[in-house]
Design a protein around this motif. Structure first.
Motif, PDB file in Angstrom:
ATOM      1  N   LYS A  44      -3.695  46.154   3.183  1.00 49.97           N
ATOM      2  CA  LYS A  44      -5.034  45.556   3.197  1.00 49.97           C
ATOM      3  C   LYS A  44      -5.496  45.373   1.753  1.00 49.97           C
ATOM      4  O   LYS A  44      -5.161  46.157   0.866  1.00 49.97           O
ATOM      5  N   ILE A  46      -8.450  45.818  -0.518  1.00 49.19           N
ATOM      6  CA  ILE A  46      -9.753  46.471  -0.612  1.00 49.19           C
ATOM      7  C   ILE A  46     -10.007  46.773  -2.086  1.00 49.19           C
ATOM      8  O   ILE A  46      -9.406  47.683  -2.654  1.00 49.19           O
ATOM      9  N   ASP A  64     -12.489  40.316   0.487  1.00 51.95           N
ATOM     10  CA  ASP A  64     -11.319  41.104   0.857  1.00 51.95           C
ATOM     11  C   ASP A  64     -11.499  41.655   2.259  1.00 51.95           C
ATOM     12  O   ASP A  64     -12.364  41.182   3.016  1.00 51.95           O
ATOM     13  N   ASP A  65     -10.713  42.653   2.622  1.00 50.92           N
ATOM     14  CA  ASP A  65     -10.717  43.177   3.989  1.00 50.92           C
ATOM     15  C   ASP A  65     -11.789  44.239   4.257  1.00 50.92           C
ATOM     16  O   ASP A  65     -11.991  44.613   5.410  1.00 50.92           O
ATOM     17  N   ALA A  66     -12.453  44.729   3.230  1.00 45.39           N
ATOM     18  CA  ALA A  66     -13.402  45.834   3.412  1.00 45.39           C
ATOM     19  C   ALA A  66     -14.550  45.508   4.379  1.00 45.39           C
ATOM     20  O   ALA A  66     -14.836  46.314   5.271  1.00 45.39           O
ATOM     21  N   LEU A  97     -12.344  52.263   0.353  1.00 35.80           N
ATOM     22  CA  LEU A  97     -13.071  51.804   1.541  1.00 35.80           C
ATOM     23  C   LEU A  97     -14.387  52.557   1.699  1.00 35.80           C
ATOM     24  O   LEU A  97     -15.431  51.951   1.958  1.00 35.80           O
ATOM     25  N   ARG A 100     -16.884  51.346  -0.780  1.00 37.06           N
ATOM     26  CA  ARG A 100     -17.380  50.010  -0.440  1.00 37.06           C
ATOM     27  C   ARG A 100     -18.396  50.039   0.690  1.00 37.06           C
ATOM     28  O   ARG A 100     -19.169  49.108   0.870  1.00 37.06           O
TER      29      ARG A 100
END
Length: 177
Positions: A44, A46, A64-66, A97, A100
């Motif tokens: 991922k 992040i 991004d994926d966060a 993560l 974030r």
């Protein structure tokens, strides 16, 4: 009552030892009738929080994926945080993560949290930093509670946890979450 369980595997190894604990927890939770989603942070994207606080003005400038994962945290009833322990704390992927989540952490409330940890070190005192860091995050999530943890020392090589009683403990914990 069936609940929505989100398992976040922080390990950079997709099928590593902490990921195997996640799989066992998921099996138990599914057997109890819960809805389970497992997210592996391996692969991922992040980015780390830059403390720009643009999130308070409408959104994070990082694409991004966060945000998608954090949205799933908001929707879950139960959150499982799994990590290998590196240098007495959680892996960087999980920490990034959590950092974030600054954009919404007051809304990550009323959750049940479980922790799954593995490490190569055999001295169980080396889990202390990780436990305290995870507890610090959960303390910031209003009306949330720590409901259980499994700490497995002495597992380094991929698959070293095979045959360890912690896998069954994780399965039972998932069934009883």
């Amino acid at each position: 009552m069936a609940e929505n369980v989100l398992i976040i595997s922080g390990s950079p190894r997709i099928d590593g030892n902490s990921a195997m604990l996640c799989n066992a927890f998921a099996e138990g939770a599914v057997s109890a009738g819960h809805t389970v989603e497992k997210i592996s942070l391996a692969g991922k994207k992040i980015g780390f929080c830059t403390a720009c606080y643009s999130c308070r003005k409408g959104g994070c400038p990082q694409h991004d994926d966060a945000p998608e994962i954090i949205q799933k945290m908001l929707e879950a009833d139960i959150i499982v945080l799994a990590t290998p322990v590196y240098f007495f704390t959680m892996c960087a992927q999980l920490k990034a993560l959590i950092d974030r989540s600054v954009m919404v952490y007051p809304n990550i409330s009323g959750k049940k949290f479980y922790y799954l940890m593995t490490m190569a070190e055999t001295d169980e005192n080396a889990f202390t930093g990780t436990i305290e860091a995870l507890r610090g995050f959960v303390e910031c999530c209003k009306n949330s509670q720590e409901c259980g943890m499994i700490c497995v020392p002495g597992v380094y090589e991929k698959g070293a946890i095979n045959g360890n009683p912690a896998l069954e403990k994780s399965r039972i914990m998932g069934a009883n979450c």
